[in-house]
Write a protein that holds these residues in place. Sequence first.
Motif, mmCIF file in Angstrom:
data_model
loop_
_atom_site.group_PDB
_atom_site.id
_atom_site.type_symbol
_atom_site.label_atom_id
_atom_site.label_comp_id
_atom_site.label_asym_id
_atom_site.label_seq_id
_atom_site.Cartn_x
_atom_site.Cartn_y
_atom_site.Cartn_z
ATOM 1 N N MET A 1 0.841 -1.173 0.000
ATOM 2 C CA MET A 1 0.000 0.000 0.000
ATOM 3 C C MET A 1 0.881 1.228 0.000
ATOM 4 O O MET A 1 1.824 1.333 0.761
ATOM 5 N N ASP A 2 0.565 2.172 -0.822
ATOM 6 C CA ASP A 2 1.287 3.424 -0.917
ATOM 7 C C ASP A 2 1.025 4.249 0.337
ATOM 8 O O ASP A 2 -0.116 4.426 0.732
ATOM 9 N N ASN A 3 2.041 4.769 0.975
ATOM 10 C CA ASN A 3 1.854 5.553 2.182
ATOM 11 C C ASN A 3 1.594 7.017 1.896
ATOM 12 O O ASN A 3 1.707 7.843 2.772
ATOM 13 N N GLN A 4 1.250 7.383 0.689
ATOM 14 C CA GLN A 4 0.931 8.758 0.367
ATOM 15 C C GLN A 4 -0.455 8.867 -0.253
ATOM 16 O O GLN A 4 -0.687 9.647 -1.157
ATOM 17 N N GLU A 5 -1.411 8.102 0.256
ATOM 18 C CA GLU A 5 -2.768 8.153 -0.251
ATOM 19 C C GLU A 5 -3.368 9.512 0.084
ATOM 20 O O GLU A 5 -2.957 10.173 1.018
ATOM 21 N N MET A 107 -10.410 -1.452 3.686
ATOM 22 C CA MET A 107 -11.030 -2.199 2.597
ATOM 23 C C MET A 107 -9.986 -2.527 1.524
ATOM 24 O O MET A 107 -9.927 -3.653 1.028
ATOM 25 N N GLU A 108 -9.166 -1.555 1.199
ATOM 26 C CA GLU A 108 -8.100 -1.751 0.216
ATOM 27 C C GLU A 108 -7.087 -2.786 0.713
ATOM 28 O O GLU A 108 -6.655 -3.660 -0.028
ATOM 29 N N SER A 112 -6.112 -6.361 -0.969
ATOM 30 C CA SER A 112 -4.735 -6.656 -1.386
ATOM 31 C C SER A 112 -4.151 -7.853 -0.646
ATOM 32 O O SER A 112 -3.245 -8.509 -1.147
ATOM 33 N N ARG A 113 -4.689 -8.158 0.519
ATOM 34 C CA ARG A 113 -4.209 -9.309 1.298
ATOM 35 C C ARG A 113 -5.013 -10.578 1.014
ATOM 36 O O ARG A 113 -4.763 -11.606 1.623
ATOM 37 N N GLY A 114 -5.986 -10.485 0.139
ATOM 38 C CA GLY A 114 -6.753 -11.656 -0.242
ATOM 39 C C GLY A 114 -7.979 -11.940 0.615
ATOM 40 O O GLY A 114 -8.608 -12.984 0.464
ATOM 41 N N TYR A 115 -8.332 -11.038 1.501
ATOM 42 C CA TYR A 115 -9.550 -11.219 2.295
ATOM 43 C C TYR A 115 -10.754 -10.859 1.439
ATOM 44 O O TYR A 115 -10.709 -9.925 0.646
ATOM 45 N N ARG A 116 -11.837 -11.573 1.631
ATOM 46 C CA ARG A 116 -13.048 -11.324 0.851
ATOM 47 C C ARG A 116 -13.962 -10.313 1.515
ATOM 48 O O ARG A 116 -14.895 -9.823 0.891
ATOM 49 N N SER A 117 -13.712 -10.006 2.786
ATOM 50 C CA SER A 117 -14.604 -9.076 3.469
ATOM 51 C C SER A 117 -13.884 -8.348 4.596
ATOM 52 O O SER A 117 -12.776 -8.717 4.996
ATOM 53 N N VAL A 118 -14.559 -7.307 5.075
ATOM 54 C CA VAL A 118 -14.114 -6.556 6.242
ATOM 55 C C VAL A 118 -15.270 -6.608 7.234
ATOM 56 O O VAL A 118 -16.433 -6.447 6.849
ATOM 57 N N GLY A 160 -10.725 -13.098 -9.551
ATOM 58 C CA GLY A 160 -10.906 -13.226 -8.114
ATOM 59 C C GLY A 160 -10.514 -11.962 -7.382
ATOM 60 O O GLY A 160 -10.079 -12.005 -6.259
ATOM 61 N N SER A 161 -10.661 -10.823 -8.050
ATOM 62 C CA SER A 161 -10.305 -9.569 -7.405
ATOM 63 C C SER A 161 -11.445 -8.593 -7.556
ATOM 64 O O SER A 161 -12.439 -8.865 -8.206
ATOM 65 N N CYS A 162 -11.282 -7.455 -6.954
ATOM 66 C CA CYS A 162 -12.308 -6.434 -7.008
ATOM 67 C C CYS A 162 -12.598 -6.098 -8.463
ATOM 68 O O CYS A 162 -11.686 -5.828 -9.237
#
Length: 186
Positions: A1-5, A107-108, A112-118, A160-162
Amino acid sequence: MDNQETTPGPATRFSLRPALPGELPAAESMSRDSMASYRATRGVAWDTERFRQSWRDFENLAIVEGSQCRGFIRLMPEGEALAIRDLQVDPAFRGRGIGSWSIMQAMEMAASRGYRSVRLRVYPENPAMALYSRLGFEVDHEEDSVVHMHWRRALSPDAGSCASPSDGPPESGATGQENPCPASVK
């Protein structure tokens, strides 16, 4: 994840970084103070040792603006979901989109870690419930005066991604269809 979002605001920049050990007292104070009325209503006393144990168990991230810590988001894997176990924003900086931005980061990260939900839990009288609903979270159930909510990402049929990660924040249109993908924040 970019630390400058970036946030929705044009000039404000937030980032996440691992919380430092010395930030535990500030995180505990924010959590204790913001949850005080909910605990008092339920007759539940603050448990410092429980908070400190959770600090060891959770992924603790500082929400930073420039070089200043504005709050904390605390995450933990729960099966096939990434759980937001605590989200606290310094009261002096609430209402600036920091909470929304932080949830979209979770959520992002989940995607990116492969989880399907939060997943998250919230007291039903907490005004943040409206924010979670706006961001696409749905109520699973209520148990012991706690509302359990989830957000599930849409999966593309092949990858299998968003399905559309840059379509913007989740929102309901006039058709009632939701975009369950987090906003692209890079």
